[in-house]
Design an enzyme around this catalytic site. Structure first.
Site, short mmCIF file in Angstrom:
data_model
loop_
_atom_site.label_atom_id
_atom_site.label_comp_id
_atom_site.label_asym_id
_atom_site.label_seq_id
_atom_site.Cartn_x
_atom_site.Cartn_y
_atom_site.Cartn_z
N CYS A 121 96.43 33.26 32.97
CA CYS A 121 95.41 33.94 32.20
C CYS A 121 94.99 35.18 32.99
O CYS A 121 95.65 35.54 33.96
CB CYS A 121 94.22 33.03 31.88
N ARG B 166 90.81 29.39 31.96
CA ARG B 166 91.80 28.76 31.08
C ARG B 166 93.02 28.24 31.81
O ARG B 166 93.42 27.08 31.63
CB ARG B 166 92.21 29.75 29.98
N ASP C 156 89.30 33.42 25.24
CA ASP C 156 88.69 33.49 26.56
C ASP C 156 87.20 33.21 26.44
O ASP C 156 86.49 33.95 25.76
CB ASP C 156 88.93 34.88 27.16
#
Length: 143
Positions: free
Chosen positions: A8, A14, A114
């Site tokens: 990410c 994440r 996100d």
């Protein structure tokens, strides 16, 4: 043993959660690492809200320390799983043809949103989505 690399933007939310979720689901059948495209949180623990979201799902994210992606990580991985399209585009640009076949989206056809800058429920929703996505990653040919 399958080698997966989750990526990410910062390796702060994440991708580290995906790493521990995939490891829990597949155990010794996989080796999973995670990395970020930027080094802003290098050597820092995961986002506290993601640590709490992981805890709610029975996972411990406290040992995680962020790291920026390297070409050695790309070489190591059988599959590189980007959390979103922007990360995938960056990976394609930095890795060139050598790793192109390894690259793909974690959820195949859509982004993992996100949660940065959002409330805790966004982190919880993100963690649930990532955990559900673990079912996509073993027993099939991945990029």
């Amino acid at each position: 043993m399958r080698k997966l690399l989750t990526v990410c933007l910062g390796n702060y939310c994440r991708s580290p959660f995906a790493q521990i979720a995939l490891t829990r689901r597949y155990g010794a059948a996989v080796a999973v690492r995670s990395a970020g495209l930027i080094g802003k949180w290098q050597d820092q623990p995961a986002n506290p809200s993601m640590i709490n979201a992981a805890r709610r799902l029975g996972l411990d994210l406290t040992p995680h320390r962020a790291q920026q992606i390297t070409l050695e990580m790309l070489d190591w991985a059988d599959s590189v799983l980007a959390m979103d399209s922007a990360a995938l585009e960056t990976l394609q640009a930095i890795s060139g043809e050598a790793h192109a076949r390894k690259l793909g989206l974690y959820l195949r056809d859509r982004d993992v949103p996100d949660p940065m800058g959002q409330r805790d429920d966004a982190f919880n929703d993100c963690a649930v989505l990532i955990e559900a996505g673990t079912a996509l990653h073993l027993g099939r040919d991945l990029p």
